[in-house]
Design an enzyme around this catalytic site. Structure first.
Site, PDB file in Angstrom:
ATOM      1  N   THR A 171       0.832  -1.210   0.000  1.00 44.04           N
ATOM      2  CA  THR A 171       0.000   0.000   0.000  1.00 44.04           C
ATOM      3  C   THR A 171       0.862   1.254   0.000  1.00 44.04           C
ATOM      4  O   THR A 171       2.049   1.212   0.334  1.00 44.04           O
ATOM      5  CB  THR A 171      -0.907   0.049   1.254  1.00 44.04           C
ATOM      6  OG1 THR A 171      -0.083   0.222   2.406  1.00 44.04           O
ATOM      7  CG2 THR A 171      -1.729  -1.219   1.392  1.00 44.04           C
ATOM      8  N   CYS A 172       0.241   2.391  -0.345  1.00 41.16           N
ATOM      9  CA  CYS A 172       1.004   3.637  -0.409  1.00 41.16           C
ATOM     10  C   CYS A 172       0.979   4.370   0.918  1.00 41.16           C
ATOM     11  O   CYS A 172       0.705   5.563   0.994  1.00 41.16           O
ATOM     12  CB  CYS A 172       0.489   4.518  -1.536  1.00 41.16           C
ATOM     13  SG  CYS A 172      -1.261   4.848  -1.409  1.00 41.16           S
ATOM     14  N   ASP A 173       1.249   3.638   1.991  1.00 49.71           N
ATOM     15  CA  ASP A 173       1.371   4.236   3.314  1.00 49.71           C
ATOM     16  C   ASP A 173       2.753   3.833   3.813  1.00 49.71           C
ATOM     17  O   ASP A 173       3.090   2.647   3.800  1.00 49.71           O
ATOM     18  CB  ASP A 173       0.279   3.685   4.229  1.00 49.71           C
ATOM     19  CG  ASP A 173       0.269   4.370   5.587  1.00 49.71           C
ATOM     20  OD1 ASP A 173       1.364   4.611   6.145  1.00 49.71           O
ATOM     21  OD2 ASP A 173      -0.825   4.660   6.094  1.00 49.71           O
TER      22      ASP A 173
END
Ligand SMILES: *Cc1c(COP(=O)(O)O)cnc(C)c1O
Length: 376
Positions: free
Chosen positions: A323-325
């Site tokens: 994920t883009c976290d």
């Protein structure tokens, strides 16, 4: 990894990421724990893996259940558990949930504060209640800090009050933290509980149960004490402090029952470097913190990996989720190494991931589905 898990992964090649869990291993773990502590009644901590096939198998074995919510109470009942075999063990409950559980026949509840005790007196009248006391969590890889439990002096007053409120002051509990690798933590907690137990008895409170909580460890990257040795240490401490007037003994294993019964199958999405000459490669998997690997927070639980290229030359890696976290980075400081030839598309396995994985998976964060589950 059990032969059944290997065979399923080989023959079915399920879409990744997914958890595959061997129910026979769940049964084996239950029996091993029972053999290590024959005098203890086992209350499986449902939150570790609440899947129906796991609960069904444990009901069949005569297990009891530690539920953290009314929803978990219902899941146990649906699996065929008797209400008398369920303990509602969360010390923080909505009063509506207490009432609902009581309505379904649950008669054992935990508390660690006066307001909670008063809720129980109102909405679960006459029930068996047990007070959770604060104990040290040193040695636990997933400690519980001070969120639950109260100091001994307060527990003493509350147990007296429980009787006055018409509840049955049944017992005392503690939890030494999860993935507890130090048997001294149990011994110290038992000593503390035993003193209070004797005190209460002297004060005329008919306390008769000690709940030793969970914490029994699973092997990840490191060896952990054998369950037989943990059981012997615990029963030794119980005998030392209670002599032959042993109380009812409860244990609430979660991780130990399901942890090494499960394996996550995942795929390598990308292997990259931050600079051409950077020795550390970043390995991005199709599962990460939000796909269920919540216990990698702070790199607390260090899962072991298997790759199809094990045995080849290795180099250091940082392992991250898809994920883009940026908090979706699993291991940066724990000296993980993986084969230099590892590549996108390779399937890897995360061993002993049967506990606290599916139940922590998020709903569609970045569009990813909750973790798929297969029970074999
Ligand atoms: C989570 C929990 C357990 C289970 O702990 P494990 O370390 O998985 O064995 C048992 N009892 C209580 C009260 C818990 O909160």
């Amino acid at each position: 990894m059990t032969p059944k898990l290997s065979a399923f992964l080989r023959d079915s090649a399920p879409a990744t990421p997914c958890l595959v869990l061997d129910l026979d291993r769940v049964e084996e773990n239950y029996r091993r724990l029972k053999a290590a502590m024959p005098l203890a009644r086992i209350y499986y901590a449902v939150k570790a893996n609440p899947a129906a096939p796991v609960l069904d198998r444990l009901v069949g074995l005569g297990s009891c259940f530690d539920a953290a919510s009314f929803e978990e109470v219902e899941a146990c009942l649906e699996a065929g558990a008797a209400p008398e075999s369920i303990s509602y063990g969360n010390t923080v409950k909505k009063e509506s949930a207490i009432r609902a559980a009581y309505g379904r026949g649950v008669r054992m509840f935990a508390f660690d504060s006066e307001p909670e005790l008063r809720k129980l007196a109102r909405s679960a009248p006459g029930s068996r209640v047990y007070c959770r006391i604060l104990v040290g969590n040193d040695g636990a890889e997933w400690p519980l800090s001070r969120k639950f439990g109260c100091e001994v002096e307060m527990a003493r007053e509350l147990m007296v009050l429980a009787g006055e409120l018409g509840l049955d002051p049944f017992g005392l509990s503690f939890h030494v933290g999860s993935q507890q690798v130090n048997t001294a933590a149990y011994e110290a907690a038992i000593a503390k509980v035993a003193m209070l137990f004797t005190d209460l008895r002297d004060a005329g409170v008919k306390v008769r149960m000690v709940n030793l909580g969970g914490g029994y460890p699973v092997r990840y990257r490191q060896e952990v004490p054998e369950i037989d040795d943990i059981g012997a240490a615990i029963m030794g401490a119980m005998a030392e402090h209670f002599g032959n007037a042993l109380p009812d003994i409860l244990v609430e294993p979660g991780r130990f029952i399901v942890g090494d019964a499960g394996v996550v199958s995942a795929e390598v999405v990308l292997v990259s470097r931050k600079a051409k000459d950077d020795p550390v490669r970043w390995v991005y998997l199709d599962i990460g913190r939000f796909g269920g690997l919540a216990e990698t927070e702070g790199e607390a639980i260090k899962y072991a990996f298997r790759t199809p290229r094990d045995g080849e030359a290795e180099g250091p890696v940082t392992i991250a989720g898809p994920t883009c976290d940026s908090t979706d980075t699993l291991y940066e400081k724990s000296n993980y190494r993986m084969p230099l030839s590892l590549d996108a598309g390779d399937r890897v396995e995360l061993l002993a991931t049967g506990a606290y994985v599916t139940s922590y998976a998020s709903q569609f964060f970045n569009g990813f589905k909750p973790l798929a589950e297969h029970y074999v």
